[in-house]
Design a protein around this motif. Structure first.
Motif, PDB file in Angstrom:
ATOM      1  N   CYS A   5     -22.656  11.794 -44.252  1.00 24.29           N
ATOM      2  CA  CYS A   5     -21.429  11.651 -43.466  1.00 24.29           C
ATOM      3  C   CYS A   5     -21.388  12.671 -42.334  1.00 24.29           C
ATOM      4  N   ILE A   6     -21.790  13.929 -42.635  1.00 23.82           N
ATOM      5  CA  ILE A   6     -21.843  14.967 -41.596  1.00 23.82           C
ATOM      6  C   ILE A   6     -22.859  14.600 -40.522  1.00 23.82           C
ATOM      7  N   GLU A   7     -24.010  14.057 -40.945  1.00 23.18           N
ATOM      8  CA  GLU A   7     -25.042  13.649 -39.985  1.00 23.18           C
ATOM      9  C   GLU A   7     -24.519  12.561 -39.052  1.00 23.18           C
ATOM     10  N   PHE A   8     -23.848  11.564 -39.640  1.00 25.99           N
ATOM     11  CA  PHE A   8     -23.322  10.472 -38.826  1.00 25.99           C
ATOM     12  C   PHE A   8     -22.235  10.975 -37.882  1.00 25.99           C
ATOM     13  N   ALA A   9     -21.339  11.830 -38.387  1.00 28.03           N
ATOM     14  CA  ALA A   9     -20.287  12.394 -37.535  1.00 28.03           C
ATOM     15  C   ALA A   9     -20.900  13.211 -36.393  1.00 28.03           C
ATOM     16  N   GLY A  10     -21.992  13.947 -36.692  1.00 30.38           N
ATOM     17  CA  GLY A  10     -22.671  14.714 -35.650  1.00 30.38           C
ATOM     18  C   GLY A  10     -23.250  13.827 -34.564  1.00 30.38           C
ATOM     19  N   PHE A  11     -23.857  12.699 -34.949  1.00 30.69           N
ATOM     20  CA  PHE A  11     -24.385  11.754 -33.962  1.00 30.69           C
ATOM     21  C   PHE A  11     -23.266  11.168 -33.095  1.00 30.69           C
ATOM     22  N   LEU A  12     -22.125  10.893 -33.710  1.00 27.27           N
ATOM     23  CA  LEU A  12     -20.989  10.358 -32.948  1.00 27.27           C
ATOM     24  C   LEU A  12     -20.500  11.375 -31.926  1.00 27.27           C
ATOM     25  N   LEU A  13     -20.373  12.638 -32.342  1.00 33.36           N
ATOM     26  CA  LEU A  13     -19.934  13.690 -31.418  1.00 33.36           C
ATOM     27  C   LEU A  13     -20.937  13.878 -30.288  1.00 33.36           C
ATOM     28  N   ASN A  14     -22.234  13.784 -30.604  1.00 35.43           N
ATOM     29  CA  ASN A  14     -23.263  13.923 -29.581  1.00 35.43           C
ATOM     30  C   ASN A  14     -23.189  12.784 -28.571  1.00 35.43           C
ATOM     31  N   GLU A  15     -22.971  11.565 -29.081  1.00 34.42           N
ATOM     32  CA  GLU A  15     -22.951  10.401 -28.194  1.00 34.42           C
ATOM     33  C   GLU A  15     -21.781  10.436 -27.230  1.00 34.42           C
ATOM     34  N   TYR A  16     -20.632  10.946 -27.675  1.00 39.15           N
ATOM     35  CA  TYR A  16     -19.422  10.892 -26.849  1.00 39.15           C
ATOM     36  C   TYR A  16     -19.118  12.194 -26.119  1.00 39.15           C
ATOM     37  N   PHE A  17     -19.581  13.353 -26.647  1.00 34.56           N
ATOM     38  CA  PHE A  17     -19.202  14.630 -26.043  1.00 34.56           C
ATOM     39  C   PHE A  17     -20.375  15.521 -25.673  1.00 34.56           C
ATOM     40  N   GLY A  18     -21.568  15.266 -26.214  1.00 35.77           N
ATOM     41  CA  GLY A  18     -22.715  16.079 -25.849  1.00 35.77           C
ATOM     42  C   GLY A  18     -23.163  17.036 -26.945  1.00 35.77           C
ATOM     43  N   ASP A  19     -24.255  17.766 -26.642  1.00 31.49           N
ATOM     44  CA  ASP A  19     -24.923  18.608 -27.637  1.00 31.49           C
ATOM     45  C   ASP A  19     -24.060  19.777 -28.098  1.00 31.49           C
ATOM     46  N   VAL A  20     -23.371  20.436 -27.154  1.00 32.17           N
ATOM     47  CA  VAL A  20     -22.626  21.654 -27.493  1.00 32.17           C
ATOM     48  C   VAL A  20     -21.466  21.326 -28.428  1.00 32.17           C
ATOM     49  N   VAL A  21     -20.706  20.276 -28.097  1.00 32.67           N
ATOM     50  CA  VAL A  21     -19.584  19.860 -28.947  1.00 32.67           C
ATOM     51  C   VAL A  21     -20.096  19.415 -30.313  1.00 32.67           C
ATOM     52  N   GLU A  22     -21.259  18.760 -30.327  1.00 33.88           N
ATOM     53  CA  GLU A  22     -21.844  18.349 -31.614  1.00 33.88           C
ATOM     54  C   GLU A  22     -22.146  19.559 -32.488  1.00 33.88           C
ATOM     55  N   THR A  23     -22.720  20.605 -31.894  1.00 36.18           N
ATOM     56  CA  THR A  23     -23.060  21.808 -32.657  1.00 36.18           C
ATOM     57  C   THR A  23     -21.815  22.449 -33.262  1.00 36.18           C
ATOM     58  N   VAL A  24     -20.763  22.576 -32.459  1.00 34.58           N
ATOM     59  CA  VAL A  24     -19.502  23.155 -32.951  1.00 34.58           C
ATOM     60  C   VAL A  24     -18.896  22.247 -34.019  1.00 34.58           C
ATOM     61  N   GLY A  25     -18.935  20.941 -33.781  1.00 36.71           N
ATOM     62  CA  GLY A  25     -18.371  19.989 -34.737  1.00 36.71           C
ATOM     63  C   GLY A  25     -19.089  20.016 -36.081  1.00 36.71           C
ATOM     64  N   ARG A  26     -20.413  20.086 -36.052  1.00 38.81           N
ATOM     65  CA  ARG A  26     -21.179  20.158 -37.305  1.00 38.81           C
ATOM     66  C   ARG A  26     -20.834  21.426 -38.085  1.00 38.81           C
ATOM     67  N   CYS A  27     -20.643  22.529 -37.376  1.00 37.68           N
ATOM     68  CA  CYS A  27     -20.272  23.777 -38.030  1.00 37.68           C
ATOM     69  C   CYS A  27     -18.915  23.645 -38.724  1.00 37.68           C
TER      70      CYS A  27
END
Length: 482
Positions: A5-27
């Motif tokens: 679930c975390i992996e999928f949520a990370g891919f969603l954040l990357n697709e819509y907001f980019g790498d930096v937001v994905e990193t913060v979101g995964r944390c």
């Protein structure tokens, strides 16, 4: 929260907001709550990048914050809101089906920005329409009217926009008199209710015809409750018939009795008759229909992954509740050794579960016997997990292919833009300029682009189907009671 679930949520954040937001979101997803200092330590990002990422996530309602006992702000991710990103295409499709293109643009802008004031929202949508439609028509009054309709239907609601300050919160309370401080956001609950009703109508349409689906839609629209209730309110046959005539569904109105009889037929009817007043009083049991559709979904998954014999075993366990292997041999007329293998395969996939039982009053029996049963909540959790894994693999593969062929994709985009520009300037297909432009891509590159385009469409189609299944599984938890 599971790893998939975390992996999928990370891919969603990357697709819509980019790498930096994905990193913060995964944390944030990996921890219950984290301070700004801990986020910086775990992600190794600059404070300015973290603050901008948090602002984006807070604006979209994906992160909340509160002060701890020491007065330091702690941030936590709202998993459900992040996972809602997967349903964005369905939100747009749902809005377009029920309303029109202007309303669809309003929803798209809110999905893009998270929260906006009414003035900013109408301005952005108006500018977008002016760019798309080259005319002298003033779109602002129409946009304001559509926005008002969405607010009345509760698809958009006011939001209290808050921003973290050192030592606490600063809350901007919406002002009803004007637009200052008043932010609007999408009411996810309301749009999910509409998606649920549209799903039920599509199930009826797939299993019968348009007339029965029209009757079902009329009942749901008239009897809809803006809450997650188990059943709709009662609606009379006279009101259903009148609504069908207003919608110009003349054939459905004439055959109303036949359609209602069809909806009430079967072991698990879609519609229940609750009285004889005004031609009959009817209601829809959301809970029963959703539960039945979950069983059908699991049947199909078992048949596709394992086979029809496994599905027969699963169906038998559903209706018998608890069954011994010997009893199953007599019911299904299967060889003991073959049946044992089928049961093992179903158990290894977590579709059925064993339970040890001691015979009551039998003091001589020290060894328990095993009965088989279905733990449906566990099955739904397992299927949900499989959906997350599949969506993660699909998204990851799609991103990998795009990154691998990035230069070719960019070249094709430039080629397409140049070709469209030449056509817009009035050049014919036989002109030297158009022919030279078409020759910019070699036959090998053209074949590769076509292959990538086809693969991309297949991935998008698979993602839509999986997200629809995921939405149905989420509905199960809405109505499931321990």
């Amino acid at each position: 929260m599971s790893i998939s679930c975390i992996e999928f949520a990370g891919f969603l954040l990357n697709e819509y907001f980019g790498d930096v937001v994905e990193t913060v979101g995964r944390c944030l997803l990996a921890h219950t709550s984290v301070t700004l200092r801990n986020i910086s330590f775990k992600t190794k990002l600059k404070l300015s990048q973290i603050k901008k990422s948090l602002c984006v996530l807070i604006q979209h309602g994906m992160v909340e914050f509160k002060a701890n006992k020491a007065g330091v702000l702690e941030y936590s991710a709202k998993k459900d809101v992040i996972l809602n990103i997967a349903f964005y295409p369905i939100y747009i499709k749902c809005t377009k089906t029920c309303y029109d293109d202007i309303t669809c643009c309003i929803i798209e802008e809110l999905l893009l920005h998270g929260e906006l004031t009414a003035n900013a929202l109408t301005s952005k949508v108006t500018d977008r329409l002016n760019a798309l439609i080259q005319s002298n028509v003033d779109h602002l009054p129409n946009v304001q009217q559509k926005l008002k309709a969405l607010i009345e239907d509760k698809f958009i609601c006011r939001s209290t926009f808050s921003s973290p300050q050192s030592g606490g919160h600063q809350i901007f309370v919406p002002n009803e008199a004007g637009d200052s401080g008043g932010f609007w956001r999408i009411n996810y609950d309301q749009i999910h209710l509409l998606m649920r009703d549209q799903y039920l109508v599509s199930v009826i349409r797939d299993g019968s015809d348009g007339e029965v689906a029209a009757v079902m839609k009329s009942i749901l629209d008239r009897a809809r409750v803006n809450e997650w209730t188990d059943e709709t309110i009662l609606v009379s046959a006279h009101i259903i018939e009148r609504d069908l005539k207003v919608r110009n569904e003349i054939a459905a109105a004439k055959n109303l009795d036949v359609c209602l009889r069809f909806l009430r037929s079967g072991q698990r009817p879609f519609v229940k008759k609750c009285g004889e007043e005004q031609g009959g009083m009817y209601c829809v049991s959301y809970k029963d229909i959703i539960t039945e559709q979950i069983w059908v979904c699991v049947y199909d998954i078992i048949q596709e992954r394992l086979g029809s014999k496994h599905r027969d075993i699963f169906q038998l366990l559903r209706f018998k509740k608890y069954v011994e292997q010997k009893q199953m041999e007599h019911e299904l007329l299967l060889d003991a050794k073959y049946l044992k293998r089928l049961i093992f395969e179903l158990m290894s996939e977590n579709f059925i579960h064993p339970k040890e039982v001691y015979r009551p009053g039998d003091s001589t029996c020290s060894k328990p016997f095993v009965i088989l049963h279905i733990n449906m909540p566990r099955v739904v959790m397992m299927v949900t997990e499989c959906c997350y894994i599949s969506l993660t693999n699909l998204t990851g593969r799609h991103l990998y292919e795009n990154n691998l062929n990035k230069s070719l994709i960019n070249k094709n985009q430039r080629h397409t833009a140049l070709l469209e520009n030449l056509v817009h300037q009035g050049y014919s297909e036989d002109s030297a300029e158009i022919i030279d432009c078409q020759n910019n891509l070699t036959p090998l590159e053209r074949a590769k682009v076509e292959k990538l385009t086809k693969a991309s469409k297949d991935v998008k189609l698979s993602q839509i189907r999986l997200t629809e299944t995921l939405f149905l599984l989420n509905l199960y938890w809405r109505y499931y009671k321990v």
